[in-house]
Write an enzyme that holds these catalytic residues in place. Structure first.
Site, PDB file in Angstrom:
ATOM      1  N   TYR A 193       8.209  51.596  28.813  1.00  0.00           N
ATOM      2  CA  TYR A 193       7.119  52.175  28.028  1.00  0.00           C
ATOM      3  C   TYR A 193       7.659  53.031  26.883  1.00  0.00           C
ATOM      4  CZ  TYR A 193       3.170  54.820  26.466  1.00  0.00           C
ATOM      5  OH  TYR A 193       2.209  55.374  25.660  1.00  0.00           O
ATOM      6  N   TRP A 213       7.109  54.022  22.282  1.00  0.00           N
ATOM      7  CA  TRP A 213       6.653  53.620  20.954  1.00  0.00           C
ATOM      8  C   TRP A 213       7.704  52.899  20.136  1.00  0.00           C
ATOM      9  CZ3 TRP A 213       2.597  55.324  17.250  1.00  0.00           C
ATOM     10  CH2 TRP A 213       1.381  55.565  17.903  1.00  0.00           C
TER      11      TRP A 213
END
Ligand code: MGD
Ligand code: MGD
Ligand code: MO
Length: 757
Positions: A106, A108
């Site tokens: 996980y 960005w």
């Protein structure tokens, strides 16, 4: 001119002919953000990883060797690192199967479609046989699960939100729970070309639209809005909203025509409002005790909302907290009671101040992306259950109406995320990270996660590689040719996975025989065939140009206009096709922490407890000076540090009561941990609240991992779910105390590489 896209804006490169020396805002951006200054200044920082490294104990004793996070690293060649890693992947897949690999990764990562790190690592692991994945996000963990029961898939709320241009023209009253933060609207996944964060508010305000910002921080809404500031106790918005609903109900202001035609379950909810179920009328006097907001103001606001074209908007932060379902659901219920869902400028919004993409018109053509392939493993976790999973293999748990079991993870592969940034209760996460046999991290920087790995592979930044990119709901599609040579021996994630694939005999599956430039051309050409009547230049022309402006739909969006016009032809995707004020599905799950209609549930840690364990509510929100932990060593992020630490803001009265002054080095603590921070005294903070943004790189004391010397709030936050239903993260709110730091300030170690052997 070379234009370059980041999650936080677009810049034009300034170069001395060889190196990137600086950046200048893209001339197309009407509201450029200073975050772009982090990029060039971070590129050659000592915290960049220059070559592959292997933890000494792992190298000497093999997988499972203790002391991860406490040991020096051995610099090795790419050949050695990739041989070791290929051998270890072979061993784990052979002996334990794909269910033993957590490849969620996980995070960005960076802008750029092809080198998107999750796409790369997921595609690679899928070629190898699959991996345990995550579902949902830290951003919207609660919304993603709740909203489909109540009104629509969360992506409908975000991508089909009423356009800001419509709000600018039509809305008369904006009631913004969690504010309309201009700092957050700087950012959007995949990138932002033109920021439109403040313009629509100025235009609406000039036309006479009023803004009410409900938030612990005055500057959660920009000055342009000239907003009224209401600051309830953090975590008490549900009580505030219930009282607004109670006034609408009791004073005959609820739109019964709308409720009958478009919703189900109002009667059950109304009987709760009226106190028929528990003997407590949820009136403004009741809510005033809980929220600290005067009852007269709550009553007045309800009347104002009922007599104006009103937008009720709820920020994402409200659901990133214990019982985060309740204020979110109540936002929808209030908008339904006002009867304005589907009208231009009225209704419900989610995240107008949380990201740039909400309220931007979606282009009618979406840009190319890399296929991730098929995952042969069906096991998953809700993303914020990472520490629970690693600590409790085989244990059962409940989530969204299902009973699931945590897998037994032997190998963790992280590319493009930083769990030692994003997760809560970092001392507990550190304990969880001792459990797998091997942890692998690809990252450009020595993040805390890289420092808690066994095999660390240095990755390029976007400025060091060829790609193309476009943000979600953004109009521009940019070519992103490399602006400089890579730092040290850094390689692209793609190149790393290609080399590993060759060693593991899946080279052709992963690369399909293409180089990066061949992939870019291939993805572009495939895409070009799908754009229909919209003419697209050929790849060479695109690559040499300044970006394409994607075409928009003809009309600006009004959320749920179709549903309003004809609910039979355009039903919602909820179980009944209507807005569910009472959900019999959720009710059927019988979760005590999320009943069948929204209610007030007291948080575990809040200022309204009879005897709060600590006297200050810490708001751990998103940082203004960077995206999450990214480029914290960059110039702009460093420019706001105080006493070398992350700034914590508090009200002058709270500072004075503790003998604290602006600029002081302070210690923030609770039962879970402590961190240092530099104090900024600020009237924009509600009394009783302290604000310490996320993202200062976790710098644990060598003898105490629960003490961060730099100011990472996640040593203080609780690793507790929003509810059993959604298992979302609750990092936003925590009780703490703050005191002067008396000792000699300890040196930070995160801005240097770790020790090598
Ligand atoms: N207390 C508290 N905690 C929170 C929150 C909160 O409100 N309060 N918010 C949460 C939210 S909403 C989120 S989204 C998360 C964010 O958590 P993350 O998304 O994990 O945070 P980032 O700092 O963006 O991490 C991205 C990492 O990817 C690396 N990276 C960048 N480009 C590349 C690349 O091309 N390849 C590879 N391999 N790596 C790359 C960066 O250096 C960085 O280490 O944090 C959550 N944590
Ligand atoms: N500059 C910058 N922008 C970002 C990011 C970043 O890291 N940096 N991250 C991006 C990401 S991944 C996400 S998910 C979004 C997150 O978007 P949000 O979740 O909306 O952002 P936050 O800054 O965490 O919170 C917004 C505000 O909510 C307020 N708040 C907190 N608790 C309460 C409460 O109980 N009641 C009320 N009424 N208000 C409360 C706080 O004062 C806080 O400033 O931001 C995105 N934008
Ligand atoms: Mo997020």
């Amino acid at each position: 001119m070379s234009v370059h896209l980041t999650h936080w804006g677009t810049f034009e490169a300034v170069s001395d002919g060889e190196r990137l020396t600086g950046v200048r805002a893209w001339r197309g951006d009407p509201e450029p953000m200073p975050l772009i200054d982090n990029v060039a200044s971070a590129q050659h920082h000592p915290a960049r990883i220059t070559q592959p490294h292997v933890r000494k104990g792992w190298l000497d004793h093999g997988p499972g060797a203790p002391a991860r996070g406490d040991e020096p690293f051995v610099p090795v060649s790419w050949e050695t690192a990739l041989d070791l890693l290929a051998g270890e992947l072979r061993r784990v897949y052979r002996d334990h199967g794909a269910e033993a690999v957590y490849g969620g990764s996980y995070g960005w990562a960076s802008a750029g479609r092809f080198h998107h790190a999750q796409s790369q690592v997921h595609r690679f692991l899928n070629c190898l046989g699959g991996y345990v994945r995550h579902v949902n996000s830290y951003s919207l963990g609660t919304s993603t699960v709740l909203l489909p029961y109540v009104i629509a898939d969360v992506n409908v709320l975000l991508n089909k939100a009423t356009a800001k241009s419509v709000l600018a023209e039509q809305t008369e009253l904006v009631v913004a729970f969690g504010g309309l933060s201009p700092k957050n609207a700087a950012v959007s996944p995949g990138g932002v070309s033109r920021h439109h964060n403040r313009g629509w508010m100025s235009a609406a305000q000039a036309r006479g639209c009023r803004f009410v910002s409900v938030s612990p921080l005055r500057d959660d809404t920009p000055a342009e809005a000239q907003a009224e500031w209401i600051a309830p106790r953090p975590g008490s918005d549900a009580a505030f909203m219930l009282a607004l609903a109670q006034v609408l109900d009791a004073d005959g202001l609820a739109d019964s025509g709308f409720l009958d035609r478009y919703t189900v379950g109002y009667a059950r909810f109304a009987s709760y409002l009226r106190g028929e179920t528990d003997g407590i009328v949820k009136d403004p006097e009741w809510a005033s005790e809980i929220t600290g907001v005067p009852a007269t103001r709550i009553r007045g606001l309800a009347h104002e909302m009922a007599t104006a074209r009103t937008l009720v908007t709820v920020s994402w932060s409200l659901q990133r907290a214990r019982h985060g379902e309740q204020p979110l659901w109540l936002g929808v219920v209030l908008a339904a009671m006002l009867g304005q869902i589907g009208l231009p400028g009225g209704g419900f919004g989610h995240g107008y101040g949380s990201t740039a993409l909400v309220g931007e018109p979606a282009p009618r053509i979406s840009v190319p992306r890399l296929k991730q392939g098929r995952n042969a493993v069906s096991t998953y976790i809700p993303v914020a259950r990472i520490a629970d999973m690693l600590l409790n293999p085989g244990a059962p748990y409940d989530y969204n109406g299902e009973r699931l079991t945590y897998p037994d993870i032997r190998l963790v592969y992280w590319a493009g995320g930083n769990p030692f940034h994003h997760h809560q209760d970092l001392a507990r996460l550190r304990e969880a990270f001792t459990r797998p046999e091997t942890v692998v991290v690809n990252d450009p920087f020595w993040t805390a996660t890289a420092r808690h790995a066994d095999i660390v592979l240095p990755v390029t930044m976007t400025i060091e590689r060829d790609d193309f990119g476009s943000g979600q709901n953004d109009r521009m599609f940019f070519p992103m040719p490399a602006l400089t040579e890579p730092h040290g021996q850094a390689r692209d994630d793609y190149a790393i996975f290609a080399e590993l694939s060759d060693r593991l005999g899946i080279g052709k599956d992963f690369t399909e025989g293409r180089t990066t430039m061949e992939w870019l051309r291939h993805l572009y050409d495939e895409w070009k065939d799908t754009t229909g009547d919209w003419p697209v230049p050929d790849f060479d022309e695109f690559w040499a140009g300044d970006g394409l402006e994607l075409p928009l739909a003809d009309k600006p969006q009004v959320a749920f206009a179709d549903f309003r016009a004809d609910p039979d032809q355009h039903p919602l995707t909820t179980p009944t096709g209507k807005i569910e004020i009472f959900s019999s599905t959720i009710d059927g799950y019988a979760y005590a922490d999320c009943p069948g209609h929204p209610v007030w549930l007291e948080p575990d840690e809040w200022l309204g407890s009879p005897e709060p364990r600590f006297a200050l509510q810490l708001v751990a929100n998103q940082p203004k000076s960077r995206l999450h932990s990214q480029l914290d060593v960059g110039a702009h992020s460093q420019s706001i540090k105080i006493a070398g630490r992350e700034p914590v803001r508090m009200n002058p009265s709270d500072a004075a009561a503790r003998g604290l002054r602006d600029g002081d080095l302070v210690r923030i603590f609770n039962d879970r941990g402590a961190c240092l921070a530099g104090l900024a005294v600020d009237e924009a903070v509600r009394p009783g609240v302290a604000q310490l943004s996320t993202g200062a790189w976790y710098d644990p004391d060598p003898t105490d991992p629960s003490f961060c010397r730099h100011g990472n709030p996640n040593v203080l936050t609780a690793d507790a779910p929003s509810s059993t239903l959604s298992q979302g993260c609750t990092g936003q709110l925590t009780l703490v105390e703050i005191e002067p730091y008396a000792g000699t300030p300890p040196q930070l170690s995160v801005s240097r590489p770790p020790a090598t052997a």
